[in-house]
Write a protein that holds these residues in place. Structure first.
Motif, mmCIF file in Angstrom:
data_model
loop_
_atom_site.group_PDB
_atom_site.id
_atom_site.type_symbol
_atom_site.label_atom_id
_atom_site.label_comp_id
_atom_site.label_asym_id
_atom_site.label_seq_id
_atom_site.Cartn_x
_atom_site.Cartn_y
_atom_site.Cartn_z
ATOM 1 N N GLU A 1 25.514 14.449 -40.680
ATOM 2 C CA GLU A 1 25.766 15.880 -40.503
ATOM 3 C C GLU A 1 27.228 16.206 -40.743
ATOM 4 O O GLU A 1 28.115 15.706 -40.052
ATOM 5 N N VAL A 2 27.491 17.033 -41.734
ATOM 6 C CA VAL A 2 28.841 17.526 -42.023
ATOM 7 C C VAL A 2 28.765 19.040 -42.176
ATOM 8 O O VAL A 2 27.677 19.618 -42.312
ATOM 9 N N ASP A 3 29.914 19.693 -42.193
ATOM 10 C CA ASP A 3 29.929 21.150 -42.313
ATOM 11 C C ASP A 3 29.498 21.610 -43.704
ATOM 12 O O ASP A 3 28.907 22.680 -43.854
ATOM 13 N N LEU A 4 29.787 20.780 -44.717
ATOM 14 C CA LEU A 4 29.376 21.101 -46.084
ATOM 15 C C LEU A 4 29.030 19.821 -46.823
ATOM 16 O O LEU A 4 29.835 18.893 -46.868
ATOM 17 N N GLN A 5 27.828 19.795 -47.385
ATOM 18 C CA GLN A 5 27.407 18.673 -48.216
ATOM 19 C C GLN A 5 27.066 19.173 -49.620
ATOM 20 O O GLN A 5 26.274 20.109 -49.779
ATOM 21 N N ILE B 1 19.563 16.736 -59.136
ATOM 22 C CA ILE B 1 20.010 18.077 -59.508
ATOM 23 C C ILE B 1 20.649 18.048 -60.902
ATOM 24 O O ILE B 1 21.514 17.211 -61.167
ATOM 25 N N PRO B 2 20.248 18.932 -61.801
ATOM 26 C CA PRO B 2 20.922 19.019 -63.109
ATOM 27 C C PRO B 2 22.289 19.659 -62.935
ATOM 28 O O PRO B 2 22.455 20.878 -63.094
ATOM 29 N N THR B 3 23.287 18.842 -62.626
ATOM 30 C CA THR B 3 24.592 19.362 -62.204
ATOM 31 C C THR B 3 25.332 20.089 -63.318
ATOM 32 O O THR B 3 26.313 20.785 -63.038
ATOM 33 N N ASP B 4 24.898 19.931 -64.572
ATOM 34 C CA ASP B 4 25.513 20.718 -65.646
ATOM 35 C C ASP B 4 25.142 22.194 -65.522
ATOM 36 O O ASP B 4 25.800 23.060 -66.108
ATOM 37 N N GLU B 5 24.082 22.467 -64.757
ATOM 38 C CA GLU B 5 23.571 23.832 -64.652
ATOM 39 C C GLU B 5 23.591 24.376 -63.226
ATOM 40 O O GLU B 5 23.740 25.582 -63.014
ATOM 41 N N GLN B 6 23.414 23.476 -62.239
ATOM 42 C CA GLN B 6 23.241 23.928 -60.863
ATOM 43 C C GLN B 6 23.967 23.004 -59.888
ATOM 44 O O GLN B 6 24.172 21.819 -60.166
ATOM 45 N N LEU B 7 24.319 23.555 -58.737
ATOM 46 C CA LEU B 7 24.833 22.786 -57.612
ATOM 47 C C LEU B 7 24.142 23.269 -56.347
ATOM 48 O O LEU B 7 23.883 24.468 -56.193
ATOM 49 N N ILE B 8 23.861 22.359 -55.464
ATOM 50 C CA ILE B 8 23.303 22.731 -54.166
ATOM 51 C C ILE B 8 24.369 22.476 -53.102
ATOM 52 O O ILE B 8 24.904 21.371 -52.988
ATOM 53 N N LEU B 9 24.691 23.504 -52.343
ATOM 54 C CA LEU B 9 25.641 23.406 -51.241
ATOM 55 C C LEU B 9 24.871 23.563 -49.940
ATOM 56 O O LEU B 9 24.192 24.575 -49.723
ATOM 57 N N ASN B 10 24.957 22.559 -49.101
ATOM 58 C CA ASN B 10 24.245 22.554 -47.830
ATOM 59 C C ASN B 10 25.246 22.754 -46.698
ATOM 60 O O ASN B 10 26.029 21.862 -46.382
ATOM 61 N N SER C 1 21.759 31.461 -54.662
ATOM 62 C CA SER C 1 20.365 31.824 -54.389
ATOM 63 C C SER C 1 19.696 30.688 -53.631
ATOM 64 O O SER C 1 20.256 29.595 -53.490
ATOM 65 N N ALA C 2 18.489 30.945 -53.149
ATOM 66 C CA ALA C 2 17.732 29.927 -52.432
ATOM 67 C C ALA C 2 17.400 28.769 -53.373
ATOM 68 O O ALA C 2 17.233 28.955 -54.579
ATOM 69 N N VAL C 3 17.285 27.575 -52.806
ATOM 70 C CA VAL C 3 16.979 26.391 -53.606
ATOM 71 C C VAL C 3 15.496 26.398 -53.970
ATOM 72 O O VAL C 3 14.631 26.476 -53.086
ATOM 73 N N PRO C 4 15.143 26.319 -55.261
ATOM 74 C CA PRO C 4 13.729 26.309 -55.672
ATOM 75 C C PRO C 4 12.981 25.105 -55.115
ATOM 76 O O PRO C 4 13.546 24.013 -54.992
ATOM 77 N N ASP C 5 11.708 25.307 -54.795
ATOM 78 C CA ASP C 5 10.896 24.225 -54.227
ATOM 79 C C ASP C 5 10.800 23.034 -55.169
ATOM 80 O O ASP C 5 10.805 21.875 -54.721
ATOM 81 N N ASP C 6 10.695 23.293 -56.480
ATOM 82 C CA ASP C 6 10.542 22.175 -57.413
ATOM 83 C C ASP C 6 11.797 21.303 -57.441
ATOM 84 O O ASP C 6 11.722 20.084 -57.647
#
Length: 306
Positions: A157-161, A167-176, A193-198
């Motif tokens: 558990e961290v404040d930001l992961q 993840i196709p990082t050339d196109e998207q990033l997920i910030l948790n 935006s919300a993370v897609p289920d797929d």
């Protein structure tokens, strides 16, 4: 560059006074942890470079001690965060203003492979590694042995992961984010935006594949060592006799008390067991032994059965 921009936004949003993060310096062959005191200074920051010559946890802790009243961010690899938590527990210190940041760890190479594959441009290698994060990172056989065995390449558990695996990082990033208010503010500021289920499902599959491969690697390494090599008594005896391995641990392991470890007492045995339990698996002790003793392999194997 996108991550640096996001960190600058985060800096202002969370009112940080500084950020400890690995960064390149002119003429350096590897990034080193550094405390920046202004977001405009973050251009050389590179926390994802596939090289880890040292565990940055004690360096980060020292930076925090120098500014105990400031609100500081700290960016560490998952194994370094585990070490950091052990050091905090051992010291009894508290840092209430700390903002913790980490990311899926795509592994580290040994120095020779890193320099060869970087071809004189080490920053470009970071981009290549992140590009392949959608498949689980770089070819596992190119990782240093500790990373090939690591069973937990994602942080606690961290404040930001930053989530990279699958993840196709050339196109998207997920910030948790741990704090939903910070998440909402960052999303609004950066058109998130919300993370897609797929994508969630794809990430889960990649993590499962990675776990299976590394578990298999561990079993193979353990079989090569043989049961007679994997014992607390054998490790203690070797450390008492091998000056090289003692020097390696003294220099590279942030959590070991070497004098206590090799002393002839019940306290030494108790410390050894606690030390093995606290080992983060960072692998910076994985150095050549003149006696061909597989120090890290033994430590990692004993750690898994404590």
């Amino acid at each position: 560059s996108t991550v640096r921009k996001l960190l600058k936004d985060l800096w202002k949003l969370t009112e940080l006074n500084g950020l400890f993060i690995p960064a390149w310096k002119d003429g350096s062959s590897r990034p080193k942890g550094e405390l920046f005191e202004d977001p405009s200074q973050l251009e050389p920051a590179d926390p994802f470079a596939p090289i880890m010559p040292t565990n940055q946890a004690p360096i980060a802790l020292q930076a925090l001690r120098l500014q105990p009243r400031h609100r500081l961010g700290v960016f560490l690899r998952p194994c370094e965060w585990r070490t950091f938590q052990v050091l905090i527990e051992q010291s009894g210190e508290q840092f209430d203003n700390l903002f913790t940041i980490s990311a899926d760890c795509t592994g580290a190479m040994n120095q020779e492979d890193f320099e060869r594959l970087a071809e004189g441009d080490p920053r470009s290698l970071t981009k290549r590694v992140l590009h392949f994060a959608s498949q689980g990172g770089i070819l596992p056989s190119r990782q240093q042995s500790s990373c090939q065995l690591c069973e937990d390449p994602i942080p606690g558990e961290v404040d930001l992961q930053f989530e990279f695996f699958g993840i196709p990082t050339d196109e998207q990033l997920i910030l948790n984010f741990k704090d939903p208010q910070v998440a909402q503010a960052m999303s609004e500021q950066n058109a998130g935006s919300a993370v897609p289920d797929d994508l969630v499902e794809r990430r889960a599959r990649v993590l499962q594949d990675l776990a299976r491969w590394r578990a298999s690697s561990f079993e193979k390494r353990k079989a090569q060592l043989g049961p007679e090599a994997i014992s607390i008594e054998g490790l203690t005896a070797h450390l008492q006799s091998c000056e090289n391995c003692r020097a390696t641990l003294q220099k590279h392991c942030p959590t070991v008390n070497l004098e206590l470890l090799i002393s002839q007492s019940d306290v030494a045995t108790d410390h050894l067991q606690k030390w093995l339990m606290s080992c983060s698996g960072c692998g910076v002790c994985d150095k050549h032994c003149p006696d061909e003793y597989p120090l890290f392999g033994v430590i990692f194997s004993l750690r898994s059965i404590q």
